[in-house]
Write a protein that holds these residues in place. Structure first.
Motif, short mmCIF file in Angstrom:
data_model
loop_
_atom_site.label_atom_id
_atom_site.label_comp_id
_atom_site.label_asym_id
_atom_site.label_seq_id
_atom_site.Cartn_x
_atom_site.Cartn_y
_atom_site.Cartn_z
N ASP A 108 0.81 -1.21 0.00
CA ASP A 108 0.00 0.00 0.00
C ASP A 108 0.84 1.27 0.00
OD1 ASP A 108 -2.67 -1.19 0.15
OD2 ASP A 108 -2.02 -1.91 2.11
N PHE A 109 2.15 1.13 -0.20
CA PHE A 109 3.00 2.32 -0.15
C PHE A 109 2.67 3.29 -1.29
CE2 PHE A 109 6.72 4.69 -1.61
CZ PHE A 109 6.94 5.47 -0.48
N GLN A 110 2.47 2.79 -2.48
CA GLN A 110 2.23 3.68 -3.61
C GLN A 110 0.95 4.50 -3.43
OE1 GLN A 110 3.29 0.27 -6.45
NE2 GLN A 110 3.64 2.07 -7.73
N ASP A 111 -0.10 3.87 -2.88
CA ASP A 111 -1.33 4.62 -2.62
C ASP A 111 -1.09 5.68 -1.55
OD1 ASP A 111 -2.75 3.20 -4.47
OD2 ASP A 111 -3.80 1.92 -3.02
N PHE A 112 -0.34 5.33 -0.51
CA PHE A 112 -0.06 6.29 0.55
C PHE A 112 0.76 7.46 0.01
CE2 PHE A 112 2.70 7.96 3.94
CZ PHE A 112 1.72 8.41 4.82
N HIS A 113 1.74 7.16 -0.82
CA HIS A 113 2.56 8.22 -1.38
C HIS A 113 1.71 9.14 -2.27
CE1 HIS A 113 5.75 9.68 -4.37
NE2 HIS A 113 5.89 10.39 -3.26
N GLY A 129 21.49 4.04 4.40
CA GLY A 129 21.98 3.47 3.15
C GLY A 129 22.55 4.50 2.21
N LEU A 130 22.67 4.12 0.94
CA LEU A 130 23.26 4.98 -0.08
C LEU A 130 22.18 5.60 -0.96
CD1 LEU A 130 26.32 2.80 -1.20
CD2 LEU A 130 26.18 4.51 0.63
N LYS A 131 22.17 6.89 -1.04
CA LYS A 131 21.13 7.62 -1.76
C LYS A 131 20.97 7.18 -3.21
CE LYS A 131 19.61 12.35 -2.79
NZ LYS A 131 19.88 13.79 -2.55
N PRO A 132 22.05 7.03 -4.00
CA PRO A 132 21.87 6.62 -5.40
C PRO A 132 21.21 5.25 -5.54
CG PRO A 132 24.09 7.47 -5.05
CD PRO A 132 23.48 7.28 -3.70
N VAL A 133 21.51 4.34 -4.61
CA VAL A 133 20.91 3.01 -4.65
C VAL A 133 19.42 3.10 -4.33
CG1 VAL A 133 20.89 0.72 -3.58
CG2 VAL A 133 23.08 1.86 -4.05
N LEU A 134 19.08 3.83 -3.28
CA LEU A 134 17.68 3.95 -2.88
C LEU A 134 16.86 4.63 -3.98
CD1 LEU A 134 18.06 5.01 0.87
CD2 LEU A 134 18.22 2.75 -0.18
N ARG A 135 17.44 5.66 -4.60
CA ARG A 135 16.72 6.36 -5.68
C ARG A 135 16.46 5.42 -6.85
NH1 ARG A 135 13.52 10.11 -5.48
NH2 ARG A 135 15.00 11.59 -4.54
N LYS A 136 17.44 4.63 -7.22
CA LYS A 136 17.28 3.71 -8.34
C LYS A 136 16.19 2.68 -8.05
CE LYS A 136 18.92 2.07 -12.34
NZ LYS A 136 19.02 2.87 -13.57
N VAL A 137 16.16 2.20 -6.82
CA VAL A 137 15.14 1.22 -6.43
C VAL A 137 13.75 1.85 -6.49
CG1 VAL A 137 14.25 -0.16 -4.51
CG2 VAL A 137 16.69 -0.19 -5.03
N LEU A 138 13.60 3.06 -5.95
CA LEU A 138 12.30 3.74 -5.99
C LEU A 138 11.87 4.02 -7.43
CD1 LEU A 138 12.54 6.31 -3.05
CD2 LEU A 138 10.99 4.35 -3.21
N ASP A 139 12.81 4.46 -8.25
CA ASP A 139 12.48 4.74 -9.66
C ASP A 139 11.88 3.51 -10.33
OD1 ASP A 139 13.38 7.32 -9.43
OD2 ASP A 139 15.27 7.00 -10.50
N HIS A 140 12.43 2.35 -10.01
CA HIS A 140 11.95 1.12 -10.65
C HIS A 140 10.58 0.71 -10.11
CE1 HIS A 140 11.72 -2.94 -12.26
NE2 HIS A 140 11.51 -3.38 -11.03
N PHE A 141 10.42 0.75 -8.78
CA PHE A 141 9.21 0.19 -8.18
C PHE A 141 8.00 1.12 -8.23
CE2 PHE A 141 12.16 -2.92 -6.54
CZ PHE A 141 11.40 -4.08 -6.41
N ILE A 142 8.21 2.43 -8.18
CA ILE A 142 7.05 3.33 -8.22
C ILE A 142 7.07 4.27 -9.42
CG2 ILE A 142 6.91 3.26 -5.70
CD1 ILE A 142 7.86 6.14 -5.62
N GLY A 143 8.12 4.20 -10.21
CA GLY A 143 8.21 5.04 -11.40
C GLY A 143 8.90 6.36 -11.11
N GLU A 145 8.38 9.33 -12.21
CA GLU A 145 7.50 10.49 -12.04
C GLU A 145 7.08 10.65 -10.59
OE1 GLU A 145 5.54 13.90 -12.88
OE2 GLU A 145 6.87 12.79 -14.22
N MET A 146 6.73 9.54 -9.92
CA MET A 146 6.33 9.62 -8.51
C MET A 146 7.55 9.65 -7.59
SD MET A 146 3.14 10.02 -8.42
CE MET A 146 2.71 9.74 -6.70
N SER A 147 8.61 8.97 -8.00
CA SER A 147 9.83 8.93 -7.19
C SER A 147 10.41 10.32 -6.97
CB SER A 147 10.87 8.03 -7.86
OG SER A 147 12.11 8.08 -7.20
#
Length: 334
Positions: A108-113, A129-143, A145-147
């Motif tokens: 339900d994270f995407q709906d909450f975001h 953690g490492l910002k570039p890694v976390l950003r890449k993961v978010l970009d993939h999982f939520i897109g 545009e929302m990331s």
């Protein structure tokens, strides 16, 4: 040079039962709120560091040895992390194929975001953690545009590729044993928000976490959400710390809506959340000139018994880090 690594086999995920999608529209309140959330174990069920080190670095057995050294106090989080990152030998872009199958995002994270975006509630990831890694993961999982609406407050990374291999280094945010003092980051936000406000106010601070290493940041928040069944909740129960448990971010959304309506109630105390942290709330002015501070409604006797964080937040040098997810992080709480 690293050998090619085939992503581990992952059992097919079972489809979620049909449910009514959460309402993410603007809730129509004026309550000023900002969310800070841990990443590994909170937004994602697994640890991004584990996926990296187990597949492209020292491997799970060596990682467990280092985790034990950290847990025993023999070495600091920063020292252990430096060794773990030094063990990585993979191009930055190549490591994410494994993460696509190794990580599961809160359902339900995407709906909450989306709810946060629609209600102008800033959402910040705060992580060791490492910002570039976390950003890449978010970009993939939520897109992407929302990331882009999510600010990531974490350490940076330097990855150098050469004929001899790939060298990873953490660029630590703060000069401390953890490398990132989460409490300091939240207080830096508070100071900036207060200066930018016309009347010296700042939003209500909400913190969302799962592990004991989240405590330094949690004690700076007005409201604490702890993932049900994990170590942050265990610690809160053991030490009498008030919190709101959650199973998914849908639970958080329901509670945030309730909390946001408090300031719009003319009679203070009617529907007043019992999960406020007076210690965090006392320092800041309320978000409305016409409102009465939450703590002002409490008599001295009640205030002393209210949601006051115990001395264990500030006295011990460390908290047993095996209680956390991730790298068994040892968390200074001073």
């Amino acid at each position: 040079m690293p050998i090619a690594i085939t992503p581990p086999a992952v059992e097919p995920k079972q489809a979620r039962p049909a449910f009514q999608r959460a309402n993410t529209a603007n809730m129509g309140t004026k309550r000023k709120i900002i969310c800070f959330s841990d990443f590994d174990g909170t937004i994602f069920m697994q640890d991004t560091g584990h996926a990296l080190f187990d597949n492209f670095g020292c491997g799970p057995e060596k990682r467990k040895v280092l985790a034990h050294q950290l847990e025993s106090g023999e070495r600091s989080f920063r020292e252990v992390s430096d060794e773990l990152y030094a063990s990585l030998d993979v191009p930055f872009e190549d490591c994410f194929e494994v993460m696509k199958t190794a990580l599961d995002i809160d359902p339900d994270f995407q709906d909450f975001h989306e709810f946060c975006v629609n209600n102008s509630i800033p959402f910040n990831v705060i992580s060791a953690g490492l910002k570039p890694v976390l950003r890449k993961v978010l970009d993939h999982f939520i897109g992407e545009e929302m990331s882009k609406h999510i600010e990531i407050v974490a350490n940076d990374a330097k990855v150098t590729e050469s004929d001899d291999g790939n060298k990873w280094e953490a660029v630590w945010r703060h000069e401390c044993e953890l490398g990132h003092d989460k409490a300091r980051s939240i207080n830096e936000y508070k100071a900036t928000a207060r200066m930018e406000s016309e009347n010296g106010t700042v939003p209500m601070i909400i913190f969302i976490g799962d592990g004991v290493s989240d405590l330094p940041a949690a004690r700076e928040a007005d409201v604490l959400f702890a993932r049900r069944g994990l170590k942050l909740e265990d610690y809160c129960v053991e030490h009498g710390i008030d919190y709101i448990p959650f199973d998914t971010f849908a639970d958080i959304q329901k509670e945030v809506i309730k909390i946001a309506k408090v300031d719009q109630q003319r009679t203070l105390g009617k529907g007043l959340p019992s999960n406020f942290n007076p210690r965090a709330n006392m320092w800041r002015r309320v978000s409305s000139r016409a409102a009465i501070p939450v703590f002002a409604a409490l008599s001295p006797a009640k205030e002393e018994k209210a949601f006051l964080w115990p001395e264990t937040f500030t006295k011990p040098a460390t908290v047993p880090n095996h209680l956390d997810t991730g790298l068994a992080v040892a968390a200074p709480v001073a």
